[in-house]
Design a protein around this motif. Sequence first.
Motif, PDB file in Angstrom:
ATOM      1  N   ASP A 282      32.680  26.122  40.925  1.00 49.38           N
ATOM      2  CA  ASP A 282      33.220  27.193  41.767  1.00 49.38           C
ATOM      3  C   ASP A 282      34.564  27.646  41.213  1.00 49.38           C
ATOM      4  N   GLU A 283      34.916  28.892  41.463  1.00 49.83           N
ATOM      5  CA  GLU A 283      36.192  29.432  41.008  1.00 49.83           C
ATOM      6  C   GLU A 283      36.980  29.968  42.189  1.00 49.83           C
ATOM      7  N   LYS A 284      38.313  29.930  42.039  1.00 50.01           N
ATOM      8  CA  LYS A 284      39.181  30.423  43.108  1.00 50.01           C
ATOM      9  C   LYS A 284      39.298  31.934  43.014  1.00 50.01           C
ATOM     10  N   LYS A 335      39.879  37.935  41.212  1.00 50.88           N
ATOM     11  CA  LYS A 335      40.425  36.687  40.691  1.00 50.88           C
ATOM     12  C   LYS A 335      41.949  36.779  40.720  1.00 50.88           C
ATOM     13  N   ASP A 387      32.766  38.562  34.651  1.00 49.55           N
ATOM     14  CA  ASP A 387      32.880  37.119  34.481  1.00 49.55           C
ATOM     15  C   ASP A 387      32.302  36.738  33.116  1.00 49.55           C
TER      16      ASP A 387
END
Length: 409
Positions: A282-284, A335, A387
């Motif tokens: 997962d990414e913030k 992001k 991404d």
Amino acid sequence: MISSFYKICLASAIIISLIFSAAASYSASESEKDADTSKNISQGSAADKKALEERQAKISELEKKLTEADDKLSLKENEFRKLIAERDRLRQLLEEEQKKTLEAGALSKAVEQKEAKINELSAKLTEQQNSLNEIESKIKLIAEEKEKLDSRFSELKKDKEALEADALIARTLISDFGITGVAAKDRKYLAHEILEATYTSVALINKLGIGRLIWMTGNPQDDFLNEQLLYKGAIDKRISIDDKEFKSFVEKYKLNKKEADLFSRYLTIIELINKTVAKLPDEKIVEVLSVLYTDKDRNEKIGLAPKLQQEAKKGRKFEDIQKEHPDKIKHTTKKLLELDIWIKDKAQQLKTGEVSTNWTESGYVILKPAMRKPSYNPFGNTPAEKDDRIRVLTKKLLEDLKGKKAKTN
């Protein structure tokens, strides 16, 4: 009526006979009396004169009665003649009516025969009219069919001209792009098939309002081959799509049959890509609600801030909050590196799920950090085609499928 008349005549005859009998008796009596008178004339002239007057009065009375009887007889004779005349007239009328009846019977029979003939002719006329109507209907249908054929011929002529023009363009494009045809899914696709698929793809992408899909390079032949490989890989993995989502897109964008079939393939490929990138961590990210205002609506939108903050802190999805105020709020997901400098530092300090409101002279933004599983959704509000991790994995997926195909061949 005639019987009554005979009775009257008989009675009149009897009366007349009585009168004549009385007159005869009276004359005989008078004759005797005259003889006696002559004998006794000496008895005195006064008595004789009186007796004479009496006799004369009786004679006058009898004559009067006789006259009356004659008058009555005359009347009866007139009535009798009238009755005879009436009888003759009625007999003549009867004969005429009988004649007319006979004539009417013959005429009625003739009329019946004529009516039968008329009915027969009417039936034939109706039959002929029906035949005529049927012929006219067929003529009309033939005329309509001719008109349709003429119209179709004109359309085909136009289509032929358009096809000739398209063929010229296609030959040029095939030459420019170097399309030679490809082998995919155990069959050979000719250049014109690839070009036709490219047309459908471009039309679909324009309708959906999206950019180039992640597996596309810009070369029609390479893009067609990539699509075939990815779709076959998805079918091999028995990947299915959300039918409800598919139908809603088809209805929303009014896709035709070819576009709908291609869109179904796209959704299947996207599902394959998302299953491939699911192993990524997962990414913030930061969800952002932006509210800009002018002097005209400043107070209204500033007054909306407390409500937005409260709903955000309760954990409501920013996307759902934005849908309630589509003309006032903008929602984005970014992001950390994609945020503007003036809010990037603030966003980095927030923990996942915390909410922060930041004001400027022209508006305010509400920030909420979150963790997001990587996914590819070119049809959503926040596509992730930027991404690099997804792009790299998609490229590797294609290489694996090409290698698998090469081994199969």
